[in-house]
Design a protein around this motif. Structure first.
Motif, PDB file in Angstrom:
ATOM      1  N   SER A   4       0.818  -1.215   0.000  1.00 44.37           N
ATOM      2  CA  SER A   4       0.000   0.000   0.000  1.00 44.37           C
ATOM      3  C   SER A   4       0.850   1.262   0.000  1.00 44.37           C
ATOM      4  O   SER A   4       0.435   2.282  -0.547  1.00 44.37           O
ATOM      5  CB  SER A   4      -0.959   0.008   1.188  1.00 44.37           C
ATOM      6  N   THR A   5       2.031   1.209   0.572  1.00 39.81           N
ATOM      7  CA  THR A   5       2.887   2.400   0.637  1.00 39.81           C
ATOM      8  C   THR A   5       3.940   2.390  -0.465  1.00 39.81           C
ATOM      9  O   THR A   5       3.893   3.201  -1.380  1.00 39.81           O
ATOM     10  CB  THR A   5       3.570   2.490   2.017  1.00 39.81           C
ATOM     11  N   SER A  33      11.367   4.866  -3.997  1.00 36.72           N
ATOM     12  CA  SER A  33      10.933   5.226  -2.637  1.00 36.72           C
ATOM     13  C   SER A  33      12.073   5.610  -1.703  1.00 36.72           C
ATOM     14  O   SER A  33      11.826   6.013  -0.582  1.00 36.72           O
ATOM     15  CB  SER A  33      10.157   4.054  -2.024  1.00 36.72           C
ATOM     16  N   ARG A  59       2.388   1.580  -3.898  1.00 40.78           N
ATOM     17  CA  ARG A  59       1.261   2.456  -4.219  1.00 40.78           C
ATOM     18  C   ARG A  59      -0.006   1.678  -4.584  1.00 40.78           C
ATOM     19  O   ARG A  59      -0.810   2.103  -5.393  1.00 40.78           O
ATOM     20  CB  ARG A  59       1.634   3.437  -5.332  1.00 40.78           C
ATOM     21  N   ASN A  95      -2.951   1.188  -3.109  1.00 39.04           N
ATOM     22  CA  ASN A  95      -3.625   1.742  -1.938  1.00 39.04           C
ATOM     23  C   ASN A  95      -5.033   2.267  -2.214  1.00 39.04           C
ATOM     24  O   ASN A  95      -5.497   3.184  -1.551  1.00 39.04           O
ATOM     25  CB  ASN A  95      -2.763   2.843  -1.325  1.00 39.04           C
TER      26      ASN A  95
END
Length: 166
Positions: free
Chosen positions: A96-97, A150, A100, A102
């Motif tokens: 989810s982070t 990231s 992405r 999410n």
């Protein structure tokens, strides 16, 4: 559930059940486990959005399936459930982070049946003792090929214990 009586896949490779389980395992691998990587590495915004929506449609389908039965293949745990568990526990931690993925949260409110499956599996035998959410995050965020977008920092969240709801 007695871990000594769990039969994740019949040993008779010619049985229909064996073949059906392997077909479902392949389905989960393709549409859940591998799909997050196709989303993560896709540089095209429209394709990213389409793949993300498709991923959550698949999760919605599994949620619907689990509203009718206890496990993915019916009333008994199989290898398909274990494969799903291994993928889904990474969704709130990594996918989810960092990836992405999410569109919807993976929690007991959004996916009560799927999250219930995850919690049930988490408490079988010593499985809960084998899962270290921090180690999972360190492993993914330290991987050079995965974190080019990231950075190398490891997020401190989610703030709650992943399995508080179980």
């Amino acid at each position: 559930m007695d871990v000594n009586t769990i039969d994740l896949i019949p040993t008779d490779k010619n049985s229909n059940t064996h073949k059906e389980i392997l077909k479902m395992v392949n389905n989960i691998a393709t549409k859940v486990s591998e799909a997050v990587y196709r989303i993560h590495f896709n540089p095209n915004q429209q394709e990213y959005e389409a793949l993300t929506r498709e991923y959550f449609v698949v999760l919605d389908e599994f949620e619907n399936l689990l509203s009718k039965q206890s496990y993915i293949m019916g009333q008994h745990i199989t290898l398909a459930d274990i494969i799903m568990y291994a993928s889904i526990i990474r969704l709130p931690l990594i996918y989810s982070t960092m990836f992405r993925v999410n569109l919807k949260p993976m929690d007991s409110n959004t996916y009560p049946k799927l999250w219930g499956l995850i919690c049930n599996i988490h408490h079988i035998g010593n499985i809960s003792q084998c899962i270290d959410p921090h180690a999972i995050k360190v492993n993914y965020y330290s991987a050079k090929t995965l974190n080019e977008k990231s950075g190398r920092t490891i997020p401190i969240g989610p703030m709650c214990d992943l399995f508080d709801e179980c």
